[in-house]
Design a protein around this motif. Structure first.
Motif, PDB file in Angstrom:
ATOM      1  N   VAL A 189      54.558  81.568 -17.261  1.00 18.66           N
ATOM      2  CA  VAL A 189      53.690  80.699 -17.729  1.00 18.66           C
ATOM      3  C   VAL A 189      53.728  79.403 -17.162  1.00 18.66           C
ATOM      4  O   VAL A 189      55.157  78.605 -17.324  1.00 18.66           O
ATOM      5  CB  VAL A 189      53.514  80.779 -19.307  1.00 18.66           C
ATOM      6  CG1 VAL A 189      52.527  79.549 -19.847  1.00 18.66           C
ATOM      7  CG2 VAL A 189      53.385  82.167 -19.715  1.00 18.66           C
ATOM      8  N   ASP A 213      47.977  89.142 -24.739  1.00 20.72           N
ATOM      9  CA  ASP A 213      47.722  88.465 -23.433  1.00 20.72           C
ATOM     10  C   ASP A 213      46.747  89.495 -22.521  1.00 20.72           C
ATOM     11  O   ASP A 213      46.875  88.877 -21.372  1.00 20.72           O
ATOM     12  CB  ASP A 213      49.270  88.296 -22.734  1.00 20.72           C
ATOM     13  CG  ASP A 213      49.703  87.517 -23.641  1.00 20.72           C
ATOM     14  OD1 ASP A 213      49.373  86.310 -24.372  1.00 20.72           O
ATOM     15  OD2 ASP A 213      51.193  87.539 -23.744  1.00 20.72           O
ATOM     16  N   ASP A 230      44.436  87.660 -20.181  1.00 17.66           N
ATOM     17  CA  ASP A 230      45.104  86.519 -19.200  1.00 17.66           C
ATOM     18  C   ASP A 230      45.783  87.522 -18.145  1.00 17.66           C
ATOM     19  O   ASP A 230      45.602  86.869 -16.912  1.00 17.66           O
ATOM     20  CB  ASP A 230      45.923  85.729 -20.030  1.00 17.66           C
ATOM     21  CG  ASP A 230      44.936  84.793 -21.060  1.00 17.66           C
ATOM     22  OD1 ASP A 230      43.889  84.574 -20.836  1.00 17.66           O
ATOM     23  OD2 ASP A 230      45.637  84.680 -22.215  1.00 17.66           O
ATOM     24  N   ASP A 257      51.992  75.445 -17.647  1.00 25.31           N
ATOM     25  CA  ASP A 257      51.247  74.724 -18.236  1.00 25.31           C
ATOM     26  C   ASP A 257      50.209  75.411 -18.987  1.00 25.31           C
ATOM     27  O   ASP A 257      48.942  75.245 -19.137  1.00 25.31           O
ATOM     28  CB  ASP A 257      50.073  73.548 -17.017  1.00 25.31           C
ATOM     29  CG  ASP A 257      51.108  72.807 -16.324  1.00 25.31           C
ATOM     30  OD1 ASP A 257      52.117  72.458 -17.111  1.00 25.31           O
ATOM     31  OD2 ASP A 257      50.945  72.524 -15.263  1.00 25.31           O
ATOM     32  N   GLY A 258      50.690  76.273 -19.775  1.00 23.39           N
ATOM     33  CA  GLY A 258      49.813  77.223 -20.647  1.00 23.39           C
ATOM     34  C   GLY A 258      49.144  78.296 -20.083  1.00 23.39           C
ATOM     35  O   GLY A 258      48.159  79.225 -20.525  1.00 23.39           O
ATOM     36  N   GLU A 259      49.297  78.286 -18.926  1.00 20.25           N
ATOM     37  CA  GLU A 259      48.493  79.350 -18.156  1.00 20.25           C
ATOM     38  C   GLU A 259      49.298  80.350 -17.415  1.00 20.25           C
ATOM     39  O   GLU A 259      50.373  80.361 -16.834  1.00 20.25           O
ATOM     40  CB  GLU A 259      47.616  78.838 -16.784  1.00 20.25           C
ATOM     41  CG  GLU A 259      46.977  79.828 -15.878  1.00 20.25           C
ATOM     42  CD  GLU A 259      46.284  78.986 -14.790  1.00 20.25           C
ATOM     43  OE1 GLU A 259      45.473  79.757 -14.014  1.00 20.25           O
ATOM     44  OE2 GLU A 259      46.997  78.297 -14.325  1.00 20.25           O
TER      45      GLU A 259
END
Length: 300
Positions: free
Chosen positions: A37, A3, A6, A39-41
């Motif tokens: 997290v 990660d 990100d 919505d996958g973000e």
């Protein structure tokens, strides 16, 4: 480490002096890290760990993506992290911040200490390294030396009047169990004693702790100062400058130096004793004027 990119994309913080990019792997190994997290973000990150023999929780390196700020995410995220320690022996929660307006009731904490922050930014080639001309050189402390300091009530009362040694924004009680978290291979702890003031069992009258990391600016070096004698501080800072010299990657390398001193120390006095080094104060001080330390009872 999957990660990493990100997490780094969440926010650009601390005016380019963010320690997370270079210390991310170390923090993953030594502390508990969390992400939020949506919505996958990945939209938020923080790391947490305990000090004081597991009795104090410290959450740090927190960040939230700009578009999610002000929506209650921070509170929800912090509550989730605290729940992970609900079954532990944690009694207190402590944190440090440069924010001058803190809602004490909301954070359920009491201010325990305030320190001045002095920021300098320069290229190594412009720094004038000056030799210490006094007869006393700072002593580099090892683990056993700091154990002696922490075991001396007169010394702790003199250089740690708030009962804590604050290193890299982390408040440690002056307990021997914390020493392994303070003295590390990539740090340097120095101490001196003013013969005129060293009395009544006080071992050292000035102690400093230096640490560094690479960041967007270049080399970031921090000096946490304990004691209020600026003449003694000068000896220490000159020694830390030698450490900076050893770590830079060339004369054009940029250096961000931050000094954390007692709030009783006059900033102009520090600039005065360092004038011959060509250290230029930087406008980081518009952001980092104070370090405020808070602590309160741990509650989920």
């Amino acid at each position: 480490m999957d990660d990493y990119h990100d997490v780094m994309a969440i926010a650009d913080v601390y005016n380019g002096r963010d320690h997370l990019p270079s210390m991310y792997e170390e923090l993953l190994a030594s502390e508990k890290s969390y992400v939020s997290v949506i919505d996958g973000e990945i939209v938020a990150y923080a790391t947490s760990g305990t000090v004081d023999s597991g009795q104090t929780l410290v959450i740090r390196a927190g960040r939230i993506k700009a578009k999610y700020r002000g929506q209650g995410l921070h509170g929800t995220f912090m509550k989730y992290i605290r729940k992970q320690f609900a079954a532990s022996r944690v009694k207190y929660e402590a944190f440090s911040t440069h924010i001058l307006t803190v809602d004490v009731k909301k954070n359920r904490a009491t201010e325990t200490c305030v320190k001045n922050v002095l920021c300098y930014r320069f290229k190594m080639k412009n720094l004038r390294c000056v030799s210490n001309t006094t007869n006393t050189e700072p002593k580099r402390l090892q683990t056993t030396d700091l154990e002696e300091v922490f075991s001396s009530k007169p010394t702790c009362g003199h250089i740690f009047p708030h009962g804590k040694m604050i290193v890299n924004w982390v408040p440690f009680r002056t307990w021997i169990s914390n020493i392994d978290r303070i003295i590390k291979p990539n740090t340097i702890t120095l101490a001196t004693s003013d013969a005129d003031r060293s009395q009544n069992g006080v071992i050292y009258t000035c102690l400093t702790h230096g640490s560094s990391f690479r960041c967007k600016i270049g080399l970031a070096y921090s000096v946490d100062v304990f004691g209020d004698d600026v003449i003694e501080m000068r000896k220490h800072i000159l020694e830390h400058m030698k450490c900076i010299q050893d770590q830079v990657q060339g004369e054009n390398d940029d250096v961000s130096l931050c000094l954390f001193t007692s709030s009783s120390v006059n900033r102009a006095d520090i600039d005065g004793v360092l004038a011959d080094t060509n250290l230029p104060r930087h406008n980081d001080n518009k952001m980092y004027q104070k370090m405020r330390v808070f602590e309160g009872p741990f509650k989920v």
